[in-house]
Design a protein around this motif. Sequence first.
Motif, PDB file in Angstrom:
ATOM      1  N   TYR A  73      -3.592  30.289 -72.278  1.00 17.43           N
ATOM      2  CA  TYR A  73      -3.802  29.033 -71.565  1.00 17.43           C
ATOM      3  C   TYR A  73      -3.616  27.890 -72.549  1.00 17.43           C
ATOM      4  O   TYR A  73      -3.774  28.054 -73.746  1.00 17.43           O
ATOM      5  CB  TYR A  73      -5.221  28.967 -70.976  1.00 17.43           C
ATOM      6  N   ARG A 107       2.122  29.793 -65.054  1.00 14.25           N
ATOM      7  CA  ARG A 107       2.569  30.413 -66.300  1.00 14.25           C
ATOM      8  C   ARG A 107       4.006  30.853 -66.117  1.00 14.25           C
ATOM      9  O   ARG A 107       4.307  31.742 -65.327  1.00 14.25           O
ATOM     10  CB  ARG A 107       1.679  31.614 -66.621  1.00 14.25           C
ATOM     11  N   LYS A 115      -0.859  27.913 -67.980  1.00 15.93           N
ATOM     12  CA  LYS A 115      -1.859  27.299 -67.119  1.00 15.93           C
ATOM     13  C   LYS A 115      -2.750  26.433 -67.994  1.00 15.93           C
ATOM     14  O   LYS A 115      -3.008  26.750 -69.154  1.00 15.93           O
ATOM     15  CB  LYS A 115      -2.673  28.355 -66.392  1.00 15.93           C
TER      16      LYS A 115
END
Length: 125
Positions: A73, A107, A115
């Motif tokens: 992330y 993603r 993300k």
Amino acid sequence: MKRFEIYKDYIEMILIRVGIAILILFTILAGIYLFTIDYQNKETIEITVKDKYIKRIGETDKYLIVSEAGDTYKISDLLWIGKFNSTDLYNQLDIGKSYKVDISGVRWQFFSMYKNINKIESEEN
């Protein structure tokens, strides 16, 4: 048959203009989608931080978090929702601890898109 010959160039010109208009419209819509992609697909998940690091791209830093599940992330600012605390959020995360996080975006590995973590809540609370 002669009547068709008269309009042939006119029809070709119209088809070319329609094709160009469709291409321009597609380009504009794709640009809007890519510009707003970080604001879409909101969800709340639980992660355990496996690793975190800062990836430098030119003069810009990208804060990346790797979860125990192997997902990566990013933490970045989002202008349109007034989120300008990405450095603070990055510093709140400790390796080995679990958190409930609000994320958004998608993603896409091919484009190195991750993300985005928008809010962090410690599991200890």
